[in-house]
Design an enzyme around this catalytic site. Structure first.
Site, mmCIF file in Angstrom:
data_model
loop_
_atom_site.group_PDB
_atom_site.id
_atom_site.type_symbol
_atom_site.label_atom_id
_atom_site.label_comp_id
_atom_site.label_asym_id
_atom_site.label_seq_id
_atom_site.Cartn_x
_atom_site.Cartn_y
_atom_site.Cartn_z
ATOM 1 N N HIS A 164 0.791 -1.238 0.000
ATOM 2 C CA HIS A 164 0.000 0.000 0.000
ATOM 3 C C HIS A 164 0.821 1.285 0.000
ATOM 4 O O HIS A 164 0.316 2.335 -0.383
ATOM 5 C CB HIS A 164 -0.929 0.006 1.220
ATOM 6 C CG HIS A 164 -2.180 0.790 1.009
ATOM 7 N ND1 HIS A 164 -2.247 1.918 0.232
ATOM 8 C CD2 HIS A 164 -3.450 0.593 1.462
ATOM 9 C CE1 HIS A 164 -3.468 2.399 0.232
ATOM 10 N NE2 HIS A 164 -4.225 1.613 0.968
ATOM 11 N N TYR B 29 -14.871 6.085 8.312
ATOM 12 C CA TYR B 29 -13.815 6.498 7.372
ATOM 13 C C TYR B 29 -14.217 6.075 5.969
ATOM 14 O O TYR B 29 -14.515 4.911 5.719
ATOM 15 C CB TYR B 29 -12.503 5.824 7.765
ATOM 16 C CG TYR B 29 -11.287 6.178 6.929
ATOM 17 C CD1 TYR B 29 -10.284 6.976 7.464
ATOM 18 C CD2 TYR B 29 -11.120 5.707 5.632
ATOM 19 C CE1 TYR B 29 -9.148 7.292 6.724
ATOM 20 C CE2 TYR B 29 -10.002 6.018 4.886
ATOM 21 C CZ TYR B 29 -9.016 6.813 5.432
ATOM 22 O OH TYR B 29 -7.899 7.122 4.694
ATOM 23 N N THR C 150 -4.796 10.536 -0.814
ATOM 24 C CA THR C 150 -6.163 10.348 -0.314
ATOM 25 C C THR C 150 -6.512 11.383 0.744
ATOM 26 O O THR C 150 -5.647 12.044 1.306
ATOM 27 C CB THR C 150 -6.345 8.949 0.293
ATOM 28 O OG1 THR C 150 -5.452 8.798 1.405
ATOM 29 C CG2 THR C 150 -6.097 7.862 -0.738
#
EC number: 2.3.1.21
Length: 784
Positions: free
Chosen positions: A469, A585, A598
């Site tokens: 990630h 979230y 993001t």
């Protein structure tokens, strides 16, 4: 072995007559072709760097400016207003040139300076234009005159043929929100989650922070925003991902899956490796990476640079992401052994059939793993500090270093599973859940979790990927994966026997088996990492399902945002499941800005809570509908604010980092980051719809992907809107928490979706059908 001889450029023997030198012409030819290909790639990169560097102008426009200036000079006019004469006076070689040559050279120098000035001006204008985001806040079909003029100017300044990175120099920097605005939005987001006394306490802390420490920390952020391309991204990558010392498996890595069988997905490797190369060759299909679907608005493509040839390297205090310029092979794992599979031969990329042939060689290899080799990947699944120490102690030199370098420098990692994922008679729902868990963590040692992504192919043809990630976010990987799958299924095809099309060169050298020398002490540490990873993997509870009662088509008919509708359904499902509201979230991108990643959309709002209370308390239908639309519109407003740089959490995160650098403890910031995200959600958009045909080929269903739960007592929910009629959900939680159950929560999501559509629809027949389908439908094997 014949393959070994082909790898030697020359050899010699000592004879009574002297040294007998024997040259291998084939090997020398391979060296020549490899060097030729390398130089061709350098030239292509240089060419693309020039093209993107001068964008929105083109290199040919320089010639146009030069000719125009020379033409005006021959008409006895001076467009430079004396600058050409000044340049002519200071030419270093003026004594060796004629007057006419001096004039031409001076005119060319002036033209080049004028051209560069025009490019700079155009870039600046385009950057200012792209800083306008008012178009996002307008109703669909009701475009203002300001936006129309803006769209026209963007088209004028955007040029004709942009490449993947053409817009990078013209994208605006992420703005730093005002401290008071961030605090106001933060207090608004937590109001429905706090009692009156708790909210008053946090409100006091916030006000004290705003008038004292906040302004001081904000000064540093503004200074950074003027110096750096993005004031968030580097700190986000370092502190959220790379400094974490726990396992990245489950906690950070995510997966992507499909729901159909392919004959033999070896060709995916060719397409993946060729994807970046085609981008360098101006393949227009790559341009969709840098656009918002349905618009011409460019997105930042910085994350695309590290798709291939990228690895996360463990460190004792922090990891690092290392990217190599190029790689001509992939690393393959099969039955506990590691192989290097070359994708190029004689300067050309292997055909799909040749790669299938090479993979078959790996499958047929009878060798056994070396001691410690089979479970070596567990180092990447466990805690980071033991892996960093073991890497330094046991993999710093010799054969282990060479083999580890081979894996880390590979274009990507491939796992060939020797077992079928599911068998006839298996329950489809259980199969999907097992599929998700396998892609997320596998056996905890048969993936290389540090690689940018690992392709997983099962014996029966099913496939998926696991992605690290830190280097990029899911939409970048998802778009690449969709392109690969669609190209494989609908554009290349297979022959009648089910093999890849094309011929095979039987003289291809075999894939290289990597060798290891792993001592017993290293194997003991490996076992410890594996035990840590196994406990984490066993605790993950997954439920994956495709909701087929309706999709975004029906949601749009009731004039609601599909994402807002689903988020309200998730809120309703959690409220019914736990009897409470929670901090929620939802990931939103900020790639409208340079190096954007993001931002968080806090989906639990006062409006959504007001609707849920009214709906669950049986209020009047019209009242509930009004509250529902208000909550959906509020969510859309928050989503747009997050995308345009006015979010809450990244700003607070950076303020917190600055406070730590200054050694200052902030009670307010400590309060902010002590709150758990019990519901973590993310939409994985399908971005290559034009390449799929869900009407004629409904079985070719992309199922999106998923991730592990963020909080120990919460849920992780990923969802994808597939076409007009399907929504897929990936729900994760932990078995160790008695309050969570992924399957139970999945049922609540199904029921919540149906109840919301029944509330909002005017079509009573459709509402009745939705109500009858609250419970999960049994799925046929064909649907898998």
């Amino acid at each position: 072995m014949a393959e070994a001889h082909q790898a030697v450029a020359f050899q010699f023997t000592i004879t009574p007559e002297g040294i007998d030198l024997q040259l291998s012409h084939e090997a020398l030819r391979q060296v020549y072709l490899s060097g030729l290909r390398s130089w061709k790639k350098r030239i292509v990169r240089l060419k693309n760097n020039v093209i993107t560097g001068v964008y929105p102008a083109s290199p040919s426009s320089w010639l146009f400016v030069v000719i125009a200036i020379l033409a005006t000079m021959y008409t006895r006019s001076d467009p430079s207003m004396g600058l050409i004469a000044k340049i002519q006076e200071h030419l270093p070689a003026s004594g060796s040139l004629s007057v006419q040559c001096q004039t031409v050279v001076s005119a060319v120098v002036f033209s080049t300076m004028l051209w560069l000035s025009l490019i700079f001006t155009m870039k600046l204008c385009l950057k200012q234009l792209l800083s306008y985001h008012g178009w996002m806040f307008e109703q669909r079909g009701n475009v203002s005159n300001t936006t129309k003029v803006w769209m026209m100017l963007v088209r004028i300044f955007s040029g004709r043929q942009p490449l993947l990175y053409s817009y990078q120099g013209s994208l605006p920097n992420l703005p730093v929100p005002a401290v008071k605005d961030t605090i106001r939005r933060y207090l608004e987001s937590i109001r429905p989650l706090k009692s009156d006394s708790e909210f008053e306490r946090v409100n006091t802390l916030a006000k004290e922070f705003e008038v004292s420490l906040g302004n001081r920390l904000q000064w540093y952020l503004k200074l950074k925003s003027m110096w750096a391309s993005n004031y968030v991204s580097d700190w986000w990558e370092e502190y959220i991902y790379l400094r974490g010392r726990g396992p990245i498996m489950v906690n950070s890595n995510y997966y992507g899956m499909v729901r159909w069988y392919l004959w033999f997905n070896i060709r995916c490797f060719t397409i993946l490796q060729g994807y970046l190369l085609r981008a360098l060759k101006r393949d227009k299909t790559i341009l969709i990476f840098s656009r918002i679907p349905g618009t011409f608005i460019p997105l930042c493509s910085a994350q695309c640079e590290r798709i291939f040839n990228t690895t996360r390297i463990p460190g004792e205090e922090t990891d690092t992401v290392v990217h190599w310029k190029d790689s001509e092979y992939v690393a393959v794992y099969h039955r506990g052994r590691y192989f290097r599979l070359w994708l190029y031969q004689a300067g050309r990329m292997l055909s799909p059939r040749e790669i299938e042939y090479q993979i078959q060689r790996i499958l047929d290899d009878p060798s056994t793993p070396a001691p410690g080799e089979e479970k070596l990947g567990a180092f990447t699944a466990g805690d980071r500090l033991p892996w960093a120490q073991a890497r330094k102690e046991f993999f710093g030199s010799g054969v282990n270093k060479r083999s580890l370098d081979c894996i880390e420098k590979a274009a990507f990692f491939v796992t060939l599973e020797h077992e079928e994922l599911d068998k006839k008679g298996d329950d489809p729902d259980i199969t999907l859940d097992r599929y998700a868990k396998s892609l997320l963590h596998g056996k905890c040692y048969d993936r290389w979790f540090d690689k940018s992504f690992s392709v997983v192919i099962y014996k029966n043809g099913k496939n998926g990927l696991n992605a690290e990630h830190s280097w990029a976010d899911a939409p970048v990987v998802s778009r690449m994966w969709e392109y690969v799958l669609a190209t494989d299924c609908f554009h290349l095809g297979y022959n009648e026997e089910g093999h890849c099309k094309g011929d095979v060169n039987p003289s291809l050298p075999r894939p290289q088996r990597l060798t290891w020398d792993i001592p017993s002490q290293c194997q003991e540490r490996l076992a410890q990492s594996l035990s840590v990873a196994q406990v984490l993997a066993d605790d993950v509870d997954f439920h994956v399902f495709a909701f087929r009662d309706f999709g975004k088509g029906s949601i749009k008919k009731v004039k609601m945002s599909p994402d807002g509708f689903i988020q309200l359904a998730l809120q309703l499902a959690f409220y019914r499941d736990r009897g409470m509201f929670c901090l929620t979230y939802e990931a939103s991108m900020t790639r409208l800005f340079r190096e954007g990643r993001t931002e968080t959309v806090r989906s639990c709002t006062s409006e959504s809570c007001e609707f849920l209370r009214a709906f669950e308390n049986g209020e009047d239908v019209e009242v509930c509908r009004r509250f529902c639309r208000s909550a959906s519109e509020k969510h859309q407003q928050l989503y747009r604010l997050a995308m345009t740089g006015a979010g809450i959490d990244r700003h607070l995160f950076c303020l917190y980092i600055v406070s730590k650098y200054l050694g200052i403890e902030s009670p307010f910031l400590k309060e902010v980051f002590s709150e758990p995200w019990r519901l973590s959600t993310s939409q994985t958009p399908v971005q290559h719809l034009e390449m799929f045909d869900f009407v004629n080929y409904p079985e070719y269903l992309i199922c999106g992907g998923g991730f592990g739960p963020v909080a120990d007592d919460g849920y992780g929910v990923s969802y994808s809107l597939i076409g007009e009629d399907i929504i897929t959900f990936h729900v994760s939680s932990k078995h160790s928490c008695p309050q969570t159950d992924s399957h139970k929560f999945g049922k609540q999501i199904r029921k919540a979706l149906g109840d919301l559509l029944q509330l909002m629809t005017n079509n009573q027949k459709e509402a009745s059908r939705s109500e009858q389908n609250h419970s999960p439908k049994p799925q046929s094997k064909k649907e898998l």
